[in-house]
Scaffold this active site. Structure first.
Site, mmCIF file in Angstrom:
data_model
loop_
_atom_site.group_PDB
_atom_site.id
_atom_site.type_symbol
_atom_site.label_atom_id
_atom_site.label_comp_id
_atom_site.label_asym_id
_atom_site.label_seq_id
_atom_site.Cartn_x
_atom_site.Cartn_y
_atom_site.Cartn_z
ATOM 1 N N ASN A 108 34.783 38.966 42.522
ATOM 2 C CA ASN A 108 34.053 38.482 43.714
ATOM 3 C C ASN A 108 32.664 39.297 43.956
ATOM 4 O O ASN A 108 31.667 38.871 44.233
ATOM 5 C CB ASN A 108 34.860 38.354 45.119
ATOM 6 C CG ASN A 108 36.280 37.856 44.782
ATOM 7 O OD1 ASN A 108 37.117 38.333 44.073
ATOM 8 N ND2 ASN A 108 36.353 36.511 45.308
ATOM 9 N N ASP A 138 43.425 40.826 39.877
ATOM 10 C CA ASP A 138 43.916 40.207 41.141
ATOM 11 C C ASP A 138 44.116 38.703 40.961
ATOM 12 O O ASP A 138 44.773 38.366 42.127
ATOM 13 C CB ASP A 138 43.090 40.887 42.275
ATOM 14 C CG ASP A 138 43.133 42.174 42.587
ATOM 15 O OD1 ASP A 138 44.213 42.760 42.337
ATOM 16 O OD2 ASP A 138 42.124 42.957 42.874
ATOM 17 N N GLY A 182 46.781 45.485 43.986
ATOM 18 C CA GLY A 182 46.678 44.325 44.869
ATOM 19 C C GLY A 182 46.493 44.546 46.030
ATOM 20 O O GLY A 182 47.009 44.574 46.929
ATOM 21 N N GLU A 238 50.565 46.953 46.742
ATOM 22 C CA GLU A 238 50.117 47.957 47.444
ATOM 23 C C GLU A 238 49.400 47.717 48.717
ATOM 24 O O GLU A 238 49.159 48.543 49.834
ATOM 25 C CB GLU A 238 48.912 48.732 46.317
ATOM 26 C CG GLU A 238 47.795 48.199 46.019
ATOM 27 C CD GLU A 238 46.703 48.763 45.380
ATOM 28 O OE1 GLU A 238 47.129 49.883 44.863
ATOM 29 O OE2 GLU A 238 45.659 48.200 44.962
#
Length: 399
Positions: A108, A138, A182, A238
């Site tokens: 992103n 992710d 994550g 996490e």
């Protein structure tokens, strides 16, 4: 016709197939007569600003193949947010190197960076075509069905969860908490559920950021599993958070921040193992493969590598077809028709894609069979093991 030079930028966290996309871009660029020199910016967008680049045009087929089968980011990556001054230097450097095509590889943030650079180039009346090639373990780019890098990392998590369960059931520990990467989303942690072939198999409990964490419920869940079978494997992302949005655990030290000033969040499994030991009086281990989970070439998914090759190659072809300010997006498997489509960089750089609510459940594994049906073909086969020999077989009695 004058040759058109191409610049490639790798950004964000590496993956096991990041370099597969890079190799595909280079191989396709070499084959295209319109492409002149191919350059790679060292250390991502920072390299663009500092005129730190390496020429890739003369790589041999053997070198490209070796690159394809290597983890990490061969050009070097960064999480660099350019200032207006940096953007001015980037335009000057691109002009000096006569760059006409620019490919940003990443997630992103990298797609937002690509859009920023493209807009600044236009404001300076510099004509350059910009294309995005997706990447992230992710799986949180909303403008694509899946992200190259995720399938392999998910396969690592699923296989490791299955292997950890085989170990723990052999010599009960009795609780092991396995932490996945994550920060914002739980795709990787939820992929661990592919490891479960039998009700007693690991994982027994899964926690993802999409579902608010409750310490009281967590302790009750662990206690329930322990009373039922005497051992438990718990998988946590996490980035799990409480209902108020506060992370369950994050590093406090000023030095423990990433280049975007975000606190490092790894360590939640170790924190929760202490919570279990203190509140339930149960011995508990924590497992945190961390970056190994995104770097393992031993468990690369075939579909993931295929996807990585495809988005790299199609990124070059899209540029030569006159496209700009787009990202190569993967369409869902099994739908037929085109495998890719182009989406705007603004859409690609949008908010993180969480696991859809329709795939979440209030049960102990956090996600439904629909989630597993989506992830399974991206991950591929896992190693199959026999059922526990200590259960379900006729006992021989005393020897």
């Amino acid at each position: 016709m004058n040759a058109e030079n191409l610049m490639i930028v790798q950004g964000g966290g590496p993956t096991a197939v990041f370099n597969a996309s890079l190799a595909s871009i280079i191989a396709e660029g070499i084959q295209q007569p319109r492409i002149g020199k191919i350059f790679g910016a060292r250390s991502g967008t920072k390299g663009l600003a500092e005129a730190d680049a390496v020429e890739l045009s003369h790589m041999s087929p053997a070198d490209i193949l070796a690159l394809r089968n290597s983890p990490g980011a061969a050009l070097g990556s960064s999480r660099f947010k350019p200032t207006d001054e940096d953007l001015g230097r980037i335009v000057a450097n691109l002009k000096r190197m006569d760059i006409r095509h620019l490919i940003f590889m990443g997630g992103n943030g990298s797609m937002r960076g690509a859009e920023l650079v493209s807009a600044f180039c236009r404001s300076q009346d510099f004509d350059v075509q910009v294309m995005g090639v997706p990447k992230t373990i992710d799986n949180d780019i909303s403008a694509t069905d899946r992200c190259p890098g995720f399938g392999s990392a998910a396969r690592y998590v699923a296989q490791s969860t299955r292997d950890l369960g085989m170990d723990i059931r052999s010599l009960p520990q009795p609780v092991s908490i396995f932490e996945t990467l994550g920060r914002d989303v739980g795709w990787l942690a939820a992929a661990s559920t592919l490891a479960k072939a039998d009700p007693q198999d690991a994982p027994h409990l899964v926690y993802v950021p999409e579902i608010p964490f409750s310490q009281e419920r967590f302790l009750g869940d662990v206690d329930t599993v322990m009373r039922r079978q005497g051992w438990a494997v718990v998988v946590v992302s996490e980035g799990i958070r409480y209902a108020d949005g506060k992370p369950v655990f994050e590093q406090k030290g000023a030095s423990q921040k990433d280049p975007l000033s975000r606190p490092l969040i790894g360590g939640v499994a170790q924190f929760l193992s202490g919570v279990v030991a203190e509140n339930l009086g149960i011995r508990c281990r924590s497992e945190k493969p961390g970056l190994i989970g995104r770097a393992s070439m031993a468990l690369v998914s075939r579909q993931d590598q295929k996807d990585a090759d495809l988005v790299g190659r199609e990124g070059v072809r899209a540029l030569l077809a006159g496209e700009t300010d787009q990202m190569v997006s993967l369409r869902p498997l099994g739908e037929g028709g085109a495998a890719i489509e182009l989406v705007s960089l603004s859409d690609a750089g949008g908010p993180h894609r969480a696991i859809p609510a329709k795939w979440l459940t209030d049960g102990p594994l956090a996600v439904t069979d629909s989630f597993r049906n989506y992830v399974r073909p991206l991950v591929g086969e896992l190693y199959q093991y026999p059922p526990a020999l200590t259960a379900g077989l006729q006992r021989m009695g005393a020897l």
